[in-house]
Enzyme design. Structure first.
Site, short mmCIF file in Angstrom:
data_model
loop_
_atom_site.label_atom_id
_atom_site.label_comp_id
_atom_site.label_asym_id
_atom_site.label_seq_id
_atom_site.Cartn_x
_atom_site.Cartn_y
_atom_site.Cartn_z
N ASN B 126 -64.86 25.24 -5.05
CA ASN B 126 -64.75 26.12 -3.89
C ASN B 126 -66.15 26.53 -3.43
O ASN B 126 -66.73 27.47 -3.97
CB ASN B 126 -63.90 27.34 -4.28
CG ASN B 126 -63.71 28.31 -3.15
OD1 ASN B 126 -64.27 28.15 -2.07
ND2 ASN B 126 -62.91 29.35 -3.39
N CYS B 129 -65.71 29.98 0.04
CA CYS B 129 -65.11 31.31 0.09
C CYS B 129 -65.96 32.22 0.97
O CYS B 129 -67.13 32.45 0.68
CB CYS B 129 -64.99 31.92 -1.31
SG CYS B 129 -64.36 33.61 -1.25
#
Lengths: 239, 301
Positions: B126, B129
């Protein structure tokens, strides 16, 4: 599940009661349901005010466009509802005498609680705080189940003038249950020396513990108001 | 019988429907609603090395056809996720688990991946974010940042490595190609779009953090467009994510170039969103004369 609106009417200023019928089972006092409102992306959470086999009653305040739309749901219409969310009050905590404290629309879940406490032969006093006379609701219903119901209004138009906390000090009880705005709950915790449970309000995303939108820090680590709550023990809360 | 199975880097999913990270917790709460084994896979909550409480509240704001969130990666930390959350999920779930890895430095990502990767079937990095500072999206909005993280993680990741990209960039294609060159095995497109709402009565932002990630059906066309653009020039398998709420959306996303599809916000308003989609998918495939989903991946010229 799909429930049918069997009652949706004004109870007081900006306050409405909605009864929904369907196979809801028995819902714990202080647990909540979530209604889907056509045209709005997220569901809206409401505490259970009364739950009987085959129906659930919520009392809601118009605070925005979603609850405004709900107030126009006609009797007979079908609503998508998630039931049995959250933990609820533990009625076994009170031994002989209970104190119920409600602030505004936070009074709603105290009704079911008062019924269950009465069934357990617990003597109960309810102290309710409202802004003004026109916003008072559930007074009669609570009087049926409680030994005494005390009311304060902020503007003094009914009962004693001031916050609900002004009239808690001379009551004999062994356990308290409270629901209302956060500043009220904080004041209650600071004022009362006894143990108690408090039902918190929070802005939720999902309502069933997956988005972490409503997490609060507690003495026992992070907890989700929707999943581990909405009812918390007084000692758990950090103000 | 239609065939709904798809293959992600050698891992067969019985269907392409995956709950997106951050909309499904670590899975157990949803097991109270239905048997999780109907799902293609589960992408678990974004995980960091150290536990995180996340951002101050309010951290949810409703929008037209979607919502903003600024949760800020609340999670119990990588060790706890590996010790408790993943084993608990495995007791209910026999399909692949996708770990979602986040960090605040290249070393963080590497350490988190080292701990989590051996315990999951796929890793989703990720770097997108929008709700944490000095990390998360900061790595996903430049080619250099993306390359650094993918390179650093690659040799501690013995699982297929997907990189979840941010739509908050001028050219997602160049970032996608950078990830491919740095050794990624696949891409998840897209994370949330940076957004904001204001309470006009109180004259303050709705979110305590002021800004948050926008998701929901409103972003579907943006996600679809990015999947399409990246698929055209990138050979990596793509997990399409953004505003998916129906079997039709799954098919549309796959036609644009996705091999599998994540369902995010819809899980927050309908706990049965994924099983509903999975139930309708074969019916819609039959109506559209699709025997095998692999036939439609990226068919749009």
């Amino acid at each position: 599940m799909e429930l049918i609106v069997t009652r949706n009417q004004r109870l007081a200023e900006q306050i409405f009661v909605m009864e929904l019928s369907g196979d809801v089972g028995t819902l714990p006092p202080g647990s909540f349901v979530e209604l889907a409102i056509p045209g709005f992306y997220l569901r809206r959470p409401f505490s259970v005010s009364r739950s009987e086999n085959g129906s659930v009653t919520i009392i809601y305040k118009i605070v925005g466009k979603g609850t405004e739309a709900m107030s126009h749901f006609p009797v007979g219409c079908s609503v998508d509802v998630l039931c049995g969310l959250g933990n609820g009050f533990d009625v076994t905590k009170a031994r002989k005498k209970a104190l119920l404290i409600g602030g505004g629309v936070g009074t709603a879940p105290l009704y079911q609680l008062s019924i269950l406490l009465k069934e357990q032969k617990i003597e109960t006093v309810a102290c309710l705080g409202f802004n003004t006379l026109s916003e008072i609701f559930l007074q009669k219903e609570l009087e049926e189940n409680c030994k005494e119901v005390r009311i304060t209004t902020l503007d003094g138009t009914y009962g004693e003038k001031g916050f609900v906390t002004t009239q808690l000090t001379d009551i004999e009880y062994d356990y308290f249950y409270a629901c209302g705005p956060l500043p009220m709950l904080k004041a209650v915790c600071e004022l009362l020396p006894t143990q108690g449970q408090l039902s918190l309000e929070a802005r939720m995303g999902c309502g069933y513990g997956v988005c972490m939108g409503c997490t609060i820090p507690t003495q026992l680590g992070p907890k989700r108001v929707c999943k581990e709550g909405p009812v918390f023990e007084k000692e758990e809360l950090i103000w | 019988m239609v065939d709904t199975s798809v293959n992600l880097c050698g891992i067969t999913l019985q269907n392409p429907v995956i709950p997106a990270s951050g909309t499904f917790g670590f899975g157990l709460e949803m097991a109270e609603f239905y048997d999780l084994n109907v799902l293609g896979a589960i992408a678990i909550k974004g995980t960091t090395v150290a536990p995180r409480l996340g951002n101050p509240s309010p951290r949810i704001a409703e929008c037209t056809q979607g919502l903003l969130n600024s949760i800020g990666l609340q999670n119990p930390g990588a060790e706890q996720v590996v010790k408790e959350e993943i084993p608990n999920l495995r007791m209910h779930f026999r399909q692949p688990i996708i770990g979602n890895i986040c960090g605040f430095s290249v070393d963080d990502y590497r350490e988190c991946c080292r701990i989590v990767a051996p315990n999951v079937d796929l890793v989703e990095l990720n770097i997108s974010c929008p709700n944490v500072h000095n990390g998360g999206m900061a790595f996903g909005t430049t080619e250099r940042g993306a390359a650094e993280v993918v390179t650093a993680v690659r040799d501690v990741c013995d699982r297929p490595l997907f990189v979840k990209l941010s739509p908050n960039v001028t050219d997602i294609v160049s970032i996608a190609k950078t990830c491919e060159n740095a050794g990624a095995d696949g891409l998840t497109l897209i994370n949330t779009l940076l957004g904001m709402r204001i309470d006009i009565r109180r004259r303050v932002p709705v979110l305590a953090q002021k800004m948050g990630g926008f998701s929901g059906p409103a972003v579907f066309p943006v996600a679809l467009r990015m999947v399409y653009q990246v698929h055209k020039v990138c050979s990596l398998p793509i997990i399409g994510c953004g505003g998916v709420q129906s079997a039709e959306d799954v098919i549309e996303m796959m036609m644009a170039g996705a091999t599998a599809v994540q369902v995010g916000s819809e899980n927050l308003r309908n706990p049965y969103a994924c099983p509903d989609i999975i139930k309708h998918l074969p019916e819609r495939m039959k109506q559209l004369k699709i025997n095998n989903l692999n036939q439609i991946i990226g068919i749009i010229e």
